[in-house]
Write an enzyme that holds these catalytic residues in place. Sequence first.
Site, PDB file in Angstrom:
ATOM      1  N   LYS A  33       0.852  -1.187   0.000  1.00 55.97           N
ATOM      2  CA  LYS A  33       0.000   0.000   0.000  1.00 55.97           C
ATOM      3  C   LYS A  33       0.891   1.241   0.000  1.00 55.97           C
ATOM      4  CE  LYS A  33      -2.086   2.743   2.950  1.00 55.97           C
ATOM      5  NZ  LYS A  33      -1.953   3.962   2.140  1.00 55.97           N
ATOM      6  N   GLU A  74       9.759   1.495  10.647  1.00 48.92           N
ATOM      7  CA  GLU A  74      10.753   2.548  10.360  1.00 48.92           C
ATOM      8  C   GLU A  74      10.041   3.875  10.571  1.00 48.92           C
ATOM      9  OE1 GLU A  74      13.834   1.756   9.646  1.00 48.92           O
ATOM     10  OE2 GLU A  74      13.593  -0.363   9.171  1.00 48.92           O
ATOM     11  N   CYS A  81      13.359  11.582   6.948  1.00 49.33           N
ATOM     12  CA  CYS A  81      13.365  11.039   8.312  1.00 49.33           C
ATOM     13  C   CYS A  81      14.723  11.197   8.971  1.00 49.33           C
ATOM     14  CB  CYS A  81      12.921   9.585   8.298  1.00 49.33           C
ATOM     15  SG  CYS A  81      13.916   8.571   7.213  1.00 49.33           S
ATOM     16  N   GLU A 102       9.521  15.858  15.935  1.00 43.05           N
ATOM     17  CA  GLU A 102       9.921  15.834  14.531  1.00 43.05           C
ATOM     18  C   GLU A 102       9.086  16.865  13.769  1.00 43.05           C
ATOM     19  OE1 GLU A 102       8.645  12.507  12.044  1.00 43.05           O
ATOM     20  OE2 GLU A 102      10.690  12.377  11.270  1.00 43.05           O
TER      21      GLU A 102
END
Length: 425
Positions: free
Chosen positions: A123, A198, A232, A332
């Site tokens: 997906k 992750e 990331c 983040e």
Amino acid sequence: MTAARAAFDGWAAKSPQERGALLAAVAEGLSERGDELAVTIATELGMPLPLSRLIQVGLPTMSFASMAGLLLEPQAEEEIGNSLVVREPYGVVAAIAPWNYPLHQIAAKVAPALASGCTVVLKPSEVTPLCAFTLAQICHDAGLPPGVLTIVTGYGPVVGEALITNPGVDIVTFTGSEGVGRHIGEVTGHNLVPATLELGGKSACNVLEDADLQQAVTACVTRCLLNSGQTCIALSRLLVPRELLSEAETIAATVAEAHTLGDPFDADTKMGPLVSAEQRERVREHIRRGIDEGARLVAGGPDAPEGLQRGYFVAPTVLSAVRSDMAIAQEEVFGPVLSILGYEDEEDAIRIANDSRFGLSGAVWSADEARAVRVARRIRTGQVDVNGGAFNPAAPFGGVGCSGNGRELGRHGFDEFSYMKSIQL
Ligand code: NAD
């Protein structure tokens, strides 16, 4: 799911050489259609076209080629005493990808999963689904048997949820946000299905006092702003000795302001817009909150950049006088925002770098490489670059803490999709 299950036995029974040849053909197809894919990704995501070509297409091509290469090497099996230790593919993989490096993150999952003998239901992100269709065409043209790779599209809470809860799934591999990662961890934990997660990061660049400040700060800002900060492993915290703060701010502001904003298809553009209005608002809110908490704006800011009336642009932003307990140093941002923090000495620098619930990446700069490596060993993250060491697509990639678990890329990424079986002789 039915197609993936039906295809599994046949695919797993193929020799490594047969699977390797198919993956090599996929790598070739990606390379042949590289220009088209770069345009698709630059359009969906907003990354400048030359960077899209280099990174967004280059890395996935390498992932398929490197897995083909691994399969062509002799596959030695381990013997421990009277046991022969063999590896078996898990079965059907549910792979869920984010939007920021859409094809790279897909390839980092699909290539090793297929190489191991698993079949995959993928997906892609609903924000950037188109490159996945091109990959499907390339796999089809390369001769991948039906059912070995299936693509389902749609929203995470609907289609993603249906996928991770499907009883036919043998292993889940997910890249995305911390919150969704926690949820997937709960679901797969309950179902006793292995999952590699992750997730996000808040990586620190430690510039030691003996480093070349100009070089180190320039590299850190450039890494922080890559893909408009939607990376990331972005180095979003710059740690410098307190007495060098003002010099570091000047360098950082100059480098940030040289990142010309504009149309991703314009040759002068160094940084494109953010991916969506929602993402832009989230990033602006982080900047405002940082200023409210006492950070000092050195470049950029939350307001719309001048002259850019259309597009989800945020100016490259540098905040200084940031303390480690501020949200801007802990959360983040996933946008073009660098926080500069001052430290007292090496111990303090290591303490601040590790003062994060994330543990994805980091960097250390020093004139003394052995000292930099010593510091790098004490940073609690999945990877650390010393003096600008280049990204290595064959080295294990992943995080610790709230950055998730599991490793992608290279031999270690390949091993995630098979389990060990001991056969006693
Ligand atoms: P996201 O978590 O919103 O979405 C990622 C994927 O999960 C999408 O395909 C989405 O549709 C799906 N999803 C959402 N809810 C789901 C659910 N309930 N069940 C199953 N699937 C669901 O993340 P994003 O905004 O697409 O990506 C940005 C995030 O990804 C950032 O936090 C970034 O740090 C992280 N990221 C991590 C890495 C890494 O390797 N560690 C790499 C790139 C991005």
